[in-house]
Every structure is written in C-alpha cells, then in structure tokens.
Design a protein around this motif. Structure first.
Motif, mmCIF file in Angstrom:
data_model
loop_
_atom_site.group_PDB
_atom_site.id
_atom_site.type_symbol
_atom_site.label_atom_id
_atom_site.label_comp_id
_atom_site.label_asym_id
_atom_site.label_seq_id
_atom_site.Cartn_x
_atom_site.Cartn_y
_atom_site.Cartn_z
ATOM 1 N N UNK A 97 1.592 24.958 -2.609
ATOM 2 C CA UNK A 97 0.964 25.152 -3.913
ATOM 3 C C UNK A 97 1.371 24.038 -4.876
ATOM 4 N N UNK A 98 2.647 23.644 -4.842
ATOM 5 C CA UNK A 98 3.099 22.554 -5.712
ATOM 6 C C UNK A 98 2.377 21.257 -5.361
ATOM 7 N N UNK A 153 12.642 0.441 -19.572
ATOM 8 C CA UNK A 153 11.399 1.218 -19.681
ATOM 9 C C UNK A 153 10.595 1.134 -18.394
ATOM 10 N N UNK A 154 10.559 -0.060 -17.798
ATOM 11 C CA UNK A 154 9.864 -0.183 -16.515
ATOM 12 C C UNK A 154 10.582 0.624 -15.438
ATOM 13 N N UNK A 155 11.916 0.609 -15.453
ATOM 14 C CA UNK A 155 12.652 1.435 -14.498
ATOM 15 C C UNK A 155 12.389 2.909 -14.688
ATOM 16 N N UNK A 156 12.257 3.338 -15.950
ATOM 17 C CA UNK A 156 11.940 4.744 -16.212
ATOM 18 C C UNK A 156 10.554 5.097 -15.689
ATOM 19 N N UNK A 157 9.601 4.175 -15.827
ATOM 20 C CA UNK A 157 8.258 4.430 -15.324
ATOM 21 C C UNK A 157 8.279 4.589 -13.799
ATOM 22 N N UNK A 158 9.078 3.763 -13.124
ATOM 23 C CA UNK A 158 9.189 3.884 -11.667
ATOM 24 C C UNK A 158 9.811 5.229 -11.302
ATOM 25 N N UNK A 159 10.838 5.626 -12.047
ATOM 26 C CA UNK A 159 11.469 6.921 -11.785
ATOM 27 C C UNK A 159 10.476 8.058 -12.002
ATOM 28 N N UNK A 160 9.636 7.923 -13.026
ATOM 29 C CA UNK A 160 8.605 8.934 -13.264
ATOM 30 C C UNK A 160 7.617 8.985 -12.114
ATOM 31 N N UNK A 161 7.257 7.819 -11.582
ATOM 32 C CA UNK A 161 6.378 7.801 -10.417
ATOM 33 C C UNK A 161 7.025 8.447 -9.209
ATOM 34 N N UNK A 162 8.347 8.276 -9.058
ATOM 35 C CA UNK A 162 9.043 8.931 -7.958
ATOM 36 C C UNK A 162 9.019 10.439 -8.074
ATOM 37 N N UNK A 163 9.158 10.960 -9.290
ATOM 38 C CA UNK A 163 9.079 12.413 -9.498
ATOM 39 C C UNK A 163 7.682 12.919 -9.136
ATOM 40 N N UNK A 164 6.662 12.172 -9.550
ATOM 41 C CA UNK A 164 5.295 12.573 -9.198
ATOM 42 C C UNK A 164 5.082 12.516 -7.679
ATOM 43 N N UNK A 165 5.660 11.508 -7.022
ATOM 44 C CA UNK A 165 5.548 11.432 -5.569
ATOM 45 C C UNK A 165 6.247 12.587 -4.873
ATOM 46 N N UNK A 166 7.401 13.018 -5.430
ATOM 47 C CA UNK A 166 8.094 14.173 -4.857
ATOM 48 C C UNK A 166 7.239 15.433 -4.979
ATOM 49 N N UNK A 167 6.516 15.565 -6.087
ATOM 50 C CA UNK A 167 5.626 16.719 -6.243
ATOM 51 C C UNK A 167 4.481 16.662 -5.232
ATOM 52 N N UNK A 168 3.944 15.459 -4.988
ATOM 53 C CA UNK A 168 2.882 15.333 -3.995
ATOM 54 C C UNK A 168 3.363 15.743 -2.605
ATOM 55 N N UNK A 169 4.622 15.451 -2.306
ATOM 56 C CA UNK A 169 5.187 15.800 -1.009
ATOM 57 C C UNK A 169 5.952 17.113 -1.050
ATOM 58 N N UNK A 170 5.690 17.952 -2.052
ATOM 59 C CA UNK A 170 6.415 19.209 -2.191
ATOM 60 C C UNK A 170 6.242 20.148 -1.012
ATOM 61 N N UNK A 171 5.103 20.087 -0.330
ATOM 62 C CA UNK A 171 4.868 20.961 0.821
ATOM 63 C C UNK A 171 5.865 20.689 1.944
ATOM 64 N N UNK A 172 6.468 19.488 1.951
ATOM 65 C CA UNK A 172 7.480 19.154 2.935
ATOM 66 C C UNK A 172 8.890 19.160 2.350
ATOM 67 N N UNK A 173 9.056 18.631 1.128
ATOM 68 C CA UNK A 173 10.389 18.479 0.553
ATOM 69 C C UNK A 173 11.015 19.820 0.186
#
Length: 565
Positions: free
Chosen positions: A524-525, A215-235
């Motif tokens: 926009x993302x 469950x903790x690993x899933x939470x970290x993975x969820x944070x990674x998805x949110x971080x990818x969205x924050x960096x969407x202008x570059x990724x």
C-alpha cells in the motif's frame, strides 16, 4: 584521435563482458561457487512464485533440501527480472544470470565514463576512469567470478547512474525532474541489493553536499526517502521480518571482524579472492595519495577514496555492530565499488595532468589488464603440489562438489544458514549444516510420524493427514504458511511445522505461502508513493514545457515589447 578513447573503452567493455560470460557462473572444482546455487534458487523460484499472488519476500518450498526458506527477505527481485526474461527465452538459469551480470558490468563502465566526463574530464580522461572501474580487481574478480555475488554486482552497475542523477540535483524552485530520477534510482537499487542501497543512502548525499552544497545534498536525501517509499513493498517486510530469521548468523560482531581487511582470511573466502581485495585496497589508497599530492588530480575523489580506505581497516569495523545503519552493510569489502568509482575519478585527473602522472596511470592500467587472463589461470604451468593446492583453495563448500547440481531446477541442498528461520536454528539440531539436513530429517521422522509431501505442483505441496492426530510436515515453520483443511503450528523441538486436520475435512490438504499483513502494508505504501511520483512527474513535465514556451500563451509571454510611438 578523439574517437580513440571511446573505441578503446568499447573494446575493453566487450572484453570484460566476454570474460564474465565465459566464467560467469563459477563451477565447483574451479571456483568456490559461493552463492552460485543460492542465486539459481532465487531465479527459478521467482519464475513461479509471484504469479500466484504472493508478495516478496517469498517462501521457497524447494530450497534447503526441500524444507523451505525465506531467503529473499534481504534480496529483492530487481536483479532477477532481466534474467527472468532470458529464462523465458529458453536460456539455462546459470547462463541467464551470467548474461545479465556481463550487461551490468558494461552499463556500469559506461555510467562511470559519463559521470567523470560530466565532472569536467576530457574524453580520454573519462575513458581512463571507465577502464579503471572495469578492471578494478575487487569488482572484476572478487565478487562476480570468485564468489558470484550476482545481486550485488548488478547493483554496482547501477551506482554510477545514480551518482550521475545526483550530480544533476537542482535547488528548490527549479525543475524537479532530477529529484524524481534520484527517487526512481534509489527505488530500483533498493529492490536489487539492500546493503549497497544503505551505502548509497550514506555516501551519495554526503558527496553531493560536499561538492555542490548542503541544499543539493538535502535534495538528494529527499529523493532517497521518496525512493524508499517506492520500494516500501520490499523494504518494510525486510526490516520488520528480520527477527524471524537467523539474525545472529547475519551480522554477528565476530563475523564482521573476521571479514575485515588485514584481519586474516582463514575464516573468510578463499585466499585468491582475498588477494584481490588486498590489491584493490592498495591500488585505491595509492591513487588517493597521488591525487591529494598533485594539484588537479581529482582532489574531491581522492579525499573520498582515502576515507573509504580508512573505513575498511579493523579498528573501525569493530564499531560497525554498534552503528544503527552501517551494521546492515555487513562486510568492509562492500565499500570496494565506491572505492573503484573514486579511484577512476582520481585516475582521470592524473591522466589530464600529463607528464609522469599520465605514464603512471598507463602503467597501472597495463598491469590491471593482466587480470583479464584470469579465466585461463588454471592452465598455468604450476608445480604439481602447487596446482593441487591452488584448485583445493578455490573450492570451499563440500555441498557444491558436483557440477551437475548447478543445473538442477532448484539446487535443493543449498541455502546459507543465515537465511534459515530462527525457530529452526533455536531447536539446536544443526540445521545450519548444509550436508546434514536430510540426515537430521530422517532421524526426526524415524522417531515420530511425518507426512509425505506431494511436490508435483510447484509452490503448493500436498499431504495426506490422518484424522485427529497432529503430524510433522517436512517444512520449516513460517508465519506465512497456510493450509487448506488443516491448522499449522510450530514444533519447538525441531523447528518444523506441525499439521492437524480440521474436523469434517478430507485427508488431502494443500500447503501454500500467503502474504503477511506487513507485506500488504508495504504494498500500500509503494502504491501511494508510485501514484505521487507519477503526479509529480506529470506536473514537472508540464512546467518544463511551459517554461520552454508554447504556441498561444507562451508566445505572448515571451514576445518582444511594442516599439515606442
């Protein structure tokens, strides 16, 4: 005595920082200088481009002998922002980059120390882990000094802090602050170095799941998805614009196999740099085996270090081009920062075990400390033939033989072939040869009309075009190029842009780089993700304040019950 480990680590941090400041920018004739000119191109162009409203990945007009390049597709601006601040304060580009590199190394050492201490190590054990990380040969010499892999070195300095945030990941129903910190950390890492971000997206969730539960690993993975969205202008542009560059030179299977450990260094960097990789691999494997053989020697870190060592050998690296995500990592030695992290954790466990294990760790640290003498290696009393071979081996690229070029504003001759537009490579003219680009352009312009560019305005060259006739521009074609008063098209035979003056327009036209639709979508993302992140941060802060209790309602909720009558 408790202050001694912290003082020793602080002294070591200052020594490493001074070393990187002393030899931070490799100069031709002493080091290979690989990627040194590229990062100067990045920094000096980034100081101008974004402020005209152009979104990264940018088009650098002055790079590649003035033919332009979309190099920043895979290099975000995150690592260059602190160097920009130093540049505006009057520092030279190479000095600013070296200063940020030294700061990143110190921050990384502090982060490793805190991460190992949080895992239960004593103060002295945590200091030993920080020292192992700072002195690990691949991280001390191979990347920062022998090749000047600036963006990757800065990203490596962020990894311990991301691990520290991931270890604080809390289960659902508790505070969401750690999850938001992980998202922010992944976002910053993504715009700093894409390959290390991909490794972090694979390694950190697996590490947390193995040590703290799924469950903790899933939470970290969820944070990674949110971080990818924050960096969407570059990724998003980095992913979708990939076919427009020389993809075959970027991740060819043969190239990655040549760069695998123990597969030979004749096609890779210089021999001295490869020696640091071999030494780092052997050191990491030795600590991993020692940790697994001795109880309490950091067993989790030892197993992870052993797996990382296994992932760097040729039988597995041959599989990399067939794996959807790991193929973007490119080279096995990108695992070395992670190996140094785990090796530090193992060394801390062995140090706390005491006895012979502690003496072995002390011996390893003493031997690694000798690497701090590397800046003075050129003064070694070597035989004349050996000294000449030593200096020749450290110089790889003939385009970088002139030290003065490193201090020119744009270092215009340099750009690796994998960053050139795919159309230029497909023309078959040999644009990938760095020293031949001006000669190729001269032959083209001798055979057909070419416009002359006025580059007095950085990032907005101007040209005089004849009426009714299409002429070549000395610029590689790129979909983001725009021309006021003319239309641009691709000349397939050369890979250059061809311009035709529009009817009724004057002969003077201005060429610029505009944002592509995919770049606007990524922005926009990121804007939506940032707004959601700020809202979640505010709600989490309010929830934390309410849980701690506050005057009024919080006090009534937590006050003692009334005594019975």
């Amino acid at each position: 005595m408790r202050a001694l480990p912290a003082a020793s680590l602080a002294l070591l941090c200052m020594a490493v920082a001074a070393m990187h400041l002393l030899r931070g920018m490799p100069l031709p004739g002493w080091n290979s200088g690989y990627d040194g000119g590229f990062h100067i191109v990045m920094l000096t162009n980034l100081a101008q481009e974004p402020w005209r409203g152009v979104l990264p990945p940018l088009w650098f007009f002055e790079a590649t002998a003035g033919l332009g390049s979309p190099a920043p597709i895979f290099y975000g601006p995150g690592a260059y922002l602190p160097a920009l601040a130093l540049l505006w304060l009057g520092m030279a580009p190479d000095t600013a980059l070296s200063a940020v590199l030294a700061l990143a190394r110190v921050l990384g050492g502090v982060g490793v120390t805190l991460w190992v201490a949080r895992r239960g190590a004593s103060a002295s054990g945590a200091a030993v882990a920080g020292a192992i990380w700072l002195l690990f040969p691949a991280c001390l010499l191979h990347g920062p000094l022998m090749g000047f892999r600036y963006a990757e070195t800065v990203a490596v300095g962020l990894l311990p802090w991301l691990l520290l945030a991931a270890d604080r990941a809390m289960l659902p129903g508790q505070r969401r602050i750690p999850l938001l910190l992980i998202a922010l950390g992944y976002g910053l890492l993504a715009i700093t170095h894409l390959q290390q971000t991909l490794l972090a997206a694979l390694i950190i969730p697996a590490w947390v799941a193995a040590t703290r539960g799924r469950r903790a690993g899933f939470m970290v993975m969820l944070g990674g998805v949110a971080g990818a969205a924050l960096a969407g202008w570059f990724l998003l542009p980095a992913a979708l614009l990939r076919p427009l560059i020389n993809e075959e030179g970027w991740n060819a299977a043969a190239r990655m196999a040549q760069m695998a450990l123990f597969s030979g260094a004749e096609a890779g960097p210089v021999a001295a740099s490869w020696a640091m990789l071999y030494l780092s691999w052997a050191l990491g494997l030795g600590l991993a085996l020692a940790g697994m053989a001795r109880p309490g020697g950091g067993a989790a870190c030892a197993r992870c270090a052993a797996l990382l060592c296994l992932s760097m050998v040729p039988p597995l690296t041959w599989l990399w081009p067939h794996l959807p995500i790991i193929v973007y990592v490119q080279f096995p030695w990108r695992h070395m920062p992670w190996l140094s992290l785990m090796a530090g954790g193992v060394a801390a466990g062995l140090w706390m075990a005491g006895g012979r294990a502690r003496r072995v760790v002390m011996l390893v640290l003493a031997c690694m400390a000798l690497l701090l003498l590397y800046p003075w290696a050129e003064r070694l009393p070597l035989p004349p033939g050996a000294a000449m071979a030593y200096r020749d081996a450290l110089l790889q690229y003939p385009a970088e033989r002139d030290p003065a070029r490193f201090r020119q504003p744009f270092y215009a001759e340099f750009m690796p072939p994998e960053y050139l537009p795919a159309a230029a490579i497909q023309s078959g003219l040999g644009w990938q040869e760095q020293d031949a680009r001006r000669a190729i352009l001269a032959r083209i312009c001798a055979a057909q009309p070419c416009a002359v560019l006025d580059r007095s305005r950085p990032g907005q060259p101007r040209a005089m075009l004849p009426q009714g006739e299409a002429v070549l521009l000395p610029l590689f074609h790129w979909p983001g190029l725009r021309c006021t008063g003319c239309e641009l098209s691709l000349d397939i035979a050369t890979g250059l842009a061809r311009a035709r003056l529009l009817p009724g327009r004057g002969p003077l036209v201005v060429i610029s780089a505009a944002a592509l639709p995919v770049q606007r979508l990524g922005l926009a993302i990121s804007a939506a993700a940032l707004l959601a992140w700020l809202v979640a941060l505010a709600l989490s802060a309010l929830s934390a304040a309410r849980d701690r209790g506050s005057p009024g309602r919080g006090y009534r909720r937590h006050k003692a019950p009334a005594p019975p009558p």
